[in-house]
Scaffold this motif. Structure first.
Motif, PDB file in Angstrom:
ATOM      1  N   LEU A 238     -53.965 -41.308 -13.671  1.00 29.72           N
ATOM      2  CA  LEU A 238     -54.000 -41.826 -15.029  1.00 29.72           C
ATOM      3  C   LEU A 238     -53.082 -43.044 -15.088  1.00 29.72           C
ATOM      4  O   LEU A 238     -51.899 -42.967 -14.743  1.00 29.72           O
ATOM      5  N   LYS A 239     -53.632 -44.189 -15.520  1.00 27.71           N
ATOM      6  CA  LYS A 239     -52.863 -45.430 -15.572  1.00 27.71           C
ATOM      7  C   LYS A 239     -52.989 -46.061 -16.950  1.00 27.71           C
ATOM      8  O   LYS A 239     -54.008 -45.914 -17.615  1.00 27.71           O
ATOM      9  N   LEU A 240     -51.944 -46.782 -17.337  1.00 24.30           N
ATOM     10  CA  LEU A 240     -51.905 -47.437 -18.644  1.00 24.30           C
ATOM     11  C   LEU A 240     -51.441 -48.874 -18.470  1.00 24.30           C
ATOM     12  O   LEU A 240     -50.437 -49.140 -17.800  1.00 24.30           O
ATOM     13  N   GLN A 241     -52.183 -49.785 -19.069  1.00 24.92           N
ATOM     14  CA  GLN A 241     -51.759 -51.177 -19.178  1.00 24.92           C
ATOM     15  C   GLN A 241     -51.460 -51.455 -20.642  1.00 24.92           C
ATOM     16  O   GLN A 241     -52.330 -51.304 -21.489  1.00 24.92           O
ATOM     17  N   VAL A 242     -50.223 -51.873 -20.922  1.00 24.15           N
ATOM     18  CA  VAL A 242     -49.828 -52.113 -22.296  1.00 24.15           C
ATOM     19  C   VAL A 242     -48.861 -53.289 -22.337  1.00 24.15           C
ATOM     20  O   VAL A 242     -47.845 -53.299 -21.632  1.00 24.15           O
ATOM     21  N   GLY A 243     -49.212 -54.299 -23.119  1.00 24.25           N
ATOM     22  CA  GLY A 243     -48.341 -55.445 -23.294  1.00 24.25           C
ATOM     23  C   GLY A 243     -47.934 -56.136 -22.010  1.00 24.25           C
ATOM     24  O   GLY A 243     -46.789 -56.560 -21.866  1.00 24.25           O
ATOM     25  N   GLY A 244     -48.848 -56.219 -21.027  1.00 26.11           N
ATOM     26  CA  GLY A 244     -48.542 -56.876 -19.761  1.00 26.11           C
ATOM     27  C   GLY A 244     -47.893 -55.980 -18.734  1.00 26.11           C
ATOM     28  O   GLY A 244     -47.672 -56.388 -17.596  1.00 26.11           O
ATOM     29  N   LYS A 245     -47.573 -54.734 -19.097  1.00 24.14           N
ATOM     30  CA  LYS A 245     -46.997 -53.789 -18.149  1.00 24.14           C
ATOM     31  C   LYS A 245     -48.085 -52.865 -17.620  1.00 24.14           C
ATOM     32  O   LYS A 245     -49.015 -52.512 -18.328  1.00 24.14           O
ATOM     33  N   ASN A 246     -47.956 -52.452 -16.346  1.00 26.31           N
ATOM     34  CA  ASN A 246     -48.919 -51.574 -15.699  1.00 26.31           C
ATOM     35  C   ASN A 246     -48.196 -50.307 -15.262  1.00 26.31           C
ATOM     36  O   ASN A 246     -47.409 -50.324 -14.315  1.00 26.31           O
ATOM     37  N   LEU A 247     -48.436 -49.225 -15.972  1.00 27.36           N
ATOM     38  CA  LEU A 247     -47.726 -47.968 -15.752  1.00 27.36           C
ATOM     39  C   LEU A 247     -48.660 -46.921 -15.157  1.00 27.36           C
ATOM     40  O   LEU A 247     -49.774 -46.733 -15.641  1.00 27.36           O
ATOM     41  N   THR A 248     -48.189 -46.256 -14.105  1.00 26.85           N
ATOM     42  CA  THR A 248     -48.934 -45.147 -13.514  1.00 26.85           C
ATOM     43  C   THR A 248     -48.361 -43.852 -14.073  1.00 26.85           C
ATOM     44  O   THR A 248     -47.246 -43.454 -13.724  1.00 26.85           O
ATOM     45  N   LEU A 249     -49.120 -43.206 -14.946  1.00 25.20           N
ATOM     46  CA  LEU A 249     -48.640 -41.984 -15.599  1.00 25.20           C
ATOM     47  C   LEU A 249     -48.856 -40.759 -14.727  1.00 25.20           C
ATOM     48  O   LEU A 249     -48.050 -39.836 -14.743  1.00 25.20           O
ATOM     49  N   CYS A 250     -49.983 -40.722 -13.996  1.00 18.27           N
ATOM     50  CA  CYS A 250     -50.252 -39.644 -13.046  1.00 18.27           C
ATOM     51  C   CYS A 250     -50.613 -40.265 -11.709  1.00 18.27           C
ATOM     52  O   CYS A 250     -51.587 -41.019 -11.617  1.00 18.27           O
ATOM     53  N   TRP A 251     -49.830 -39.959 -10.693  1.00 20.26           N
ATOM     54  CA  TRP A 251     -50.039 -40.571  -9.392  1.00 20.26           C
ATOM     55  C   TRP A 251     -51.203 -39.911  -8.659  1.00 20.26           C
ATOM     56  O   TRP A 251     -51.556 -38.762  -8.927  1.00 20.26           O
ATOM     57  N   PRO A 252     -51.820 -40.646  -7.708  1.00 19.18           N
ATOM     58  CA  PRO A 252     -52.974 -40.105  -6.983  1.00 19.18           C
ATOM     59  C   PRO A 252     -52.639 -38.811  -6.260  1.00 19.18           C
ATOM     60  O   PRO A 252     -51.525 -38.598  -5.795  1.00 19.18           O
ATOM     61  N   ALA A 253     -53.630 -37.960  -6.159  1.00 16.96           N
ATOM     62  CA  ALA A 253     -53.478 -36.680  -5.470  1.00 16.96           C
ATOM     63  C   ALA A 253     -54.672 -36.472  -4.548  1.00 16.96           C
ATOM     64  O   ALA A 253     -55.666 -37.190  -4.610  1.00 16.96           O
ATOM     65  N   SER A 254     -54.571 -35.504  -3.683  1.00 13.19           N
ATOM     66  CA  SER A 254     -55.686 -35.189  -2.793  1.00 13.19           C
ATOM     67  C   SER A 254     -56.821 -34.564  -3.599  1.00 13.19           C
ATOM     68  O   SER A 254     -56.649 -34.153  -4.749  1.00 13.19           O
ATOM     69  N   LEU A 255     -57.991 -34.492  -2.986  1.00 12.55           N
ATOM     70  CA  LEU A 255     -59.189 -34.006  -3.666  1.00 12.55           C
ATOM     71  C   LEU A 255     -59.016 -32.559  -4.122  1.00 12.55           C
ATOM     72  O   LEU A 255     -58.629 -31.682  -3.343  1.00 12.55           O
ATOM     73  N   GLN A 256     -59.293 -32.305  -5.399  1.00 11.68           N
ATOM     74  CA  GLN A 256     -59.163 -30.971  -5.973  1.00 11.68           C
ATOM     75  C   GLN A 256     -60.530 -30.293  -6.049  1.00 11.68           C
ATOM     76  O   GLN A 256     -61.561 -30.908  -5.768  1.00 11.68           O
ATOM     77  N   GLY A 257     -60.525 -29.037  -6.444  1.00  9.59           N
ATOM     78  CA  GLY A 257     -61.791 -28.314  -6.548  1.00  9.59           C
ATOM     79  C   GLY A 257     -62.593 -28.732  -7.765  1.00  9.59           C
ATOM     80  O   GLY A 257     -63.808 -28.933  -7.693  1.00  9.59           O
ATOM     81  N   ARG A 258     -61.922 -28.871  -8.915  1.00  3.14           N
ATOM     82  CA  ARG A 258     -62.598 -29.213 -10.159  1.00  3.14           C
ATOM     83  C   ARG A 258     -62.041 -30.513 -10.718  1.00  3.14           C
ATOM     84  O   ARG A 258     -60.839 -30.745 -10.717  1.00  3.14           O
ATOM     85  N   CYS A 259     -62.939 -31.390 -11.206  1.00  2.43           N
ATOM     86  CA  CYS A 259     -62.549 -32.666 -11.805  1.00  2.43           C
ATOM     87  C   CYS A 259     -62.953 -32.680 -13.271  1.00  2.43           C
ATOM     88  O   CYS A 259     -64.001 -32.146 -13.642  1.00  2.43           O
ATOM     89  N   CYS A 260     -62.109 -33.306 -14.091  1.00  4.61           N
ATOM     90  CA  CYS A 260     -62.386 -33.433 -15.515  1.00  4.61           C
ATOM     91  C   CYS A 260     -62.936 -34.827 -15.775  1.00  4.61           C
ATOM     92  O   CYS A 260     -62.237 -35.830 -15.586  1.00  4.61           O
ATOM     93  N   THR A 261     -64.184 -34.913 -16.201  1.00  2.00           N
ATOM     94  CA  THR A 261     -64.830 -36.207 -16.350  1.00  2.00           C
ATOM     95  C   THR A 261     -65.714 -36.219 -17.595  1.00  2.00           C
ATOM     96  O   THR A 261     -65.701 -35.278 -18.395  1.00  2.00           O
ATOM     97  N   ASP A 262     -66.509 -37.280 -17.747  1.00  2.00           N
ATOM     98  CA  ASP A 262     -67.433 -37.441 -18.871  1.00  2.00           C
ATOM     99  C   ASP A 262     -66.718 -37.284 -20.218  1.00  2.00           C
ATOM    100  O   ASP A 262     -67.107 -36.473 -21.067  1.00  2.00           O
ATOM    101  N   LEU A 263     -65.660 -38.065 -20.413  1.00  2.00           N
ATOM    102  CA  LEU A 263     -64.914 -38.007 -21.674  1.00  2.00           C
ATOM    103  C   LEU A 263     -65.735 -38.611 -22.805  1.00  2.00           C
ATOM    104  O   LEU A 263     -66.306 -39.688 -22.669  1.00  2.00           O
ATOM    105  N   SER A 264     -65.794 -37.915 -23.936  1.00  4.75           N
ATOM    106  CA  SER A 264     -66.569 -38.390 -25.089  1.00  4.75           C
ATOM    107  C   SER A 264     -65.740 -38.243 -26.359  1.00  4.75           C
ATOM    108  O   SER A 264     -65.000 -37.274 -26.538  1.00  4.75           O
TER     109      SER A 264
END
Length: 646
Positions: free
Chosen positions: A104-130
């Motif tokens: 999870l990454k955020l760009q705000v006001g010219g800053k680039n923040l990594t809120l959640c760092w990359p991890a190895s492949l998990q069993g279940r992924c959360c996707t298709d956000l609506s």
């Protein structure tokens, strides 16, 4: 009620689009952008992230932007981050989510923040956000909320909430692999853990090399991808020095990534190549190799006007931010379609293409000409000042103080410009703040005195019998008035400092000088002060010189005496015309205009001295008639003699 109804219909439409596009394939990434409407005080970021797939909420108020939810596989984060942004009332931001990486990454006001760092492949992924929340409107919050390129609503909402759904991560990775074979890979990023260890992208292609005892170097080529020619591959040469530097392991892993478009927004004035190469050794930190690793990138044609740098990914300065640095890398061989990088450490590497500012061609020659011209001009101006002081004792010409003001301002301008490179390298940012402000002050002062010279000529020709303002009035205008914008810009701050001038033949070693910085505020200040005053000087100078010429061309002294021509030549060369060449620096004659402008402007002090000495010599040759040495030369002749002596 109508705006709210329109808001509801827009959300329903986007929801239908998301459902229709997601029915055949799942989202490999998500992107939500908006403009945060806030107050002018201290701003903070509140983060509360935990595991699950219930959804994520982005809310905002007058002082804080909040991100809460459960969409990660293993990332947990709960803290408050002070943003330290400028006190503007609106700030653009984008939130990126990559379920395969659990990132999870955020760009705000010219800053680039990594809120959640990359991890190895998990069993279940959360996707298709609506989007499933219609939050109330308010004076502060998020406006122009967008999912990728689809606008949800232009109105200001207090919050947005997105629901997600679980999916098997391997199926999502297979989907990405299938898309990559069709030449349409999703956005990917280089992967590095917070402690510097290696984490492979679940869909990246990696090659492991065993460095045996007799290791003499090895070439690793990126795996071929369908639809990609062999000439577009990337080759890595691992030197024997890598085996000698390794202490804990003999295995090195080369990971090849493609289409890293997520990083493009990090650099507004540059972009990175699609290809990124990760070279890592487990539990090893390798630096300062005696023999560099050679990475040969093949890419689309890079125009000559765009410079390039070999860069590596570093997170040591700020673990929350991604930094592409040139440390430890340099360019080897290069061509329009290939770039070789020589790097002495292990991390992730690519090529950064500089889109602007445009690199300067022939910078070494231009610098040599400028240095010589400035040195000659300083000496010439000092000689001219001595000459004018001596002349002022013999006669009381009203134009001498004006000539002195121009000579003094040009002397200081050329002196500061001559030493600006040395001061930038020796003194750094702290010294350059003062030198840059002083350099702009002397430039504006010189422009002002040039304008005074032109106005003085116009006055003498058209207002012969009117009294001319006293010299101290012009000293106030020429020396005090230019200080006003400098004081204002210094109070604004972040305007003056070290400026890099990038040479086209060696982009890794820019020329440093003290001047206005390369940022948005300094650019605006440059256009509103330097360029505006220059435009006024050039345009008004051309108009006044035309009027002067029209007035004197029918007089006998114009047809009989060469001094009149020399005077007009001197005015046109010295008072704005040479600086006006700045506006012609484009097209096929750009290099010629640049050299011509550099020569004329850097030697301007010498030309000024030459003009006055020649006018004085021609006056003596004419028999000592009272031609004077004013900026109007012989155009005044005997008709203005009495006025000149008054």
């Amino acid at each position: 009620m109508e705006p709210r109804l329109t808001d509801h219909l827009r959300v329903v439409l986007i929801f239908i689009i998301l459902i229709s596009t997601g029915s055949s394939e799942n989202d490999l990434d998500s992107k939500f952008c908006g403009t945060w409407r806030h107050g002018k005080g201290s701003l903070s970021l509140n983060v509360n992230i935990s595991t699950g797939c219930d959804g994520i909420s982005i809310s905002a108020n007058q002082s804080a932007l909040s991100i809460d939810g459960q969409i990660t596989a293993q990332c947990r984060r709960l803290n408050v981050i002070q943003l330290g942004l400028d006190s503007e009332e609106e700030t653009h931001f984008c939130l990126y989510w990559e379920p395969l990486l659990d990132q999870l990454k955020l760009q705000v006001g010219g800053k680039n923040l990594t809120l959640c760092w990359p991890a190895s492949l998990q069993g279940r992924c959360c996707t298709d956000l609506s989007d499933d929340l219609i939050a109330p409107e308010a004076a502060y919050g998020i406006k122009n909320g967008m999912v990728k390129t689809d606008l949800i609503t232009p109105n200001i909402r207090t919050a947005y909430r997105f629901k997600g759904q679980h999916i098997d991560c391997k199926a999502l990775c297979d989907q990405e692999s299938q898309r990559s074979t069709q030449g349409n890979m999703t956005e990917q990023t280089a992967v590095m853990s917070l402690d510097g260890g290696r984490i492979e992208h679940p869909c990246a292609r990696s090659i492991e090399v065993e460095m045996k005892e007799d290791f003499r170097g090895y070439n690793v080529t990126s795996p071929a991808t369908k639809g990609v020619s062999a000439e577009s591959t990337t080759t890595v040469h691992l030197p024997p020095a890598l085996k000698q530097a390794a202490k804990k392991t003999s295995k090195v892993v080369c990971t090849f990534f493609q289409n890293n478009s997520l990083f493009q927004e990090v650099h507004k004035k540059a972009r990175i190549l699609d290809d990124v190469v990760g070279i890592t050794m487990e539990n090893e930190v390798i630096t300062n190799l005696s023999e560099p690793i050679r990475i040969a990138f093949h890419h689309d044609v890079i125009p000559i006007r765009h410079s390039r740098k070999c860069v590596s990914w570093d997170t040591r300065k700020d673990p929350l931010q991604v930094n592409w640095l040139v440390d430890g890398c340099e360019i080897g061989q290069k061509g329009a379609k290939h770039t070789e990088c020589l790097c002495t450490h292990l991390t992730y590497f690519t090529v950064l293409v500089q889109m602007e500012p445009r690199p300067v061609r022939h910078l070494l020659a231009l610098t040599a000409i400028t240095s010589l011209g400035c040195a000659v001009s300083v000496i010439s101006c000092v000689a001219l000042i001595i000459f004018l002081f001596r002349k002022s004792r013999r006669c009381n010409e009203q134009s001498i103080p004006i000539h002195l003001g121009l000579a003094v301002s040009l002397a200081f301008l050329n002196l500061l410009f001559f030493f600006t490179g040395v001061l930038a390298n020796v003194g750094g940012e702290s010294v350059c703040v003062w030198v840059g402000a002083g350099l702009q002050y002397t430039l504006l002062s010189s422009f002002t005195w040039m304008g005074i010279e032109v106005f003085h000529t116009f006055w003498l020709v058209y207002r012969v019998f009117s009294p001319f303002p006293k010299y101290y009035v012009w000293y106030l205008v020429g020396f005090v008035l230019p200080a006003v914008p400098i004081i204002i810009l210094a109070a604004v701050g972040d305007i003056y400092g070290v400026r890099e001038v990038v040479p086209s033949d060696d982009v890794a070693n820019p020329y440093l000088m003290c001047w206005m910085k390369d940022n948005h505020k300094a650019l605006l200040a440059h256009y509103f002060t330097n360029m505006t005053i220059l435009a006024i000087l050039v345009s008004s100078g051309i108009v006044m010189l035309f009027l002067v010429y029209r007035e004197i061309r029918t007089r006998d002294e114009w047809r009989q005496n060469r001094v009149a021509f020399l005077s007009i030549w001197g005015l046109s060369c010295l008072f704005g015309a040479t600086w006006g060449l700045t506006f012609l620096d484009f097209g096929p004659l750009s290099d010629f205009i640049l050299f011509l402008s550099c020569i004329l402007n850097s030697f301007q002090g010498f030309l000024l001295m030459l003009r006055f000495y020649m006018l004085d010599w021609m006056r003596k040759q004419a028999g000592g008639s009272a031609l004077g040495s004013s900026s109007s030369g012989s155009t005044r002749q005997h008709m203005l003699q009495a006025q000149e002596k008054s």
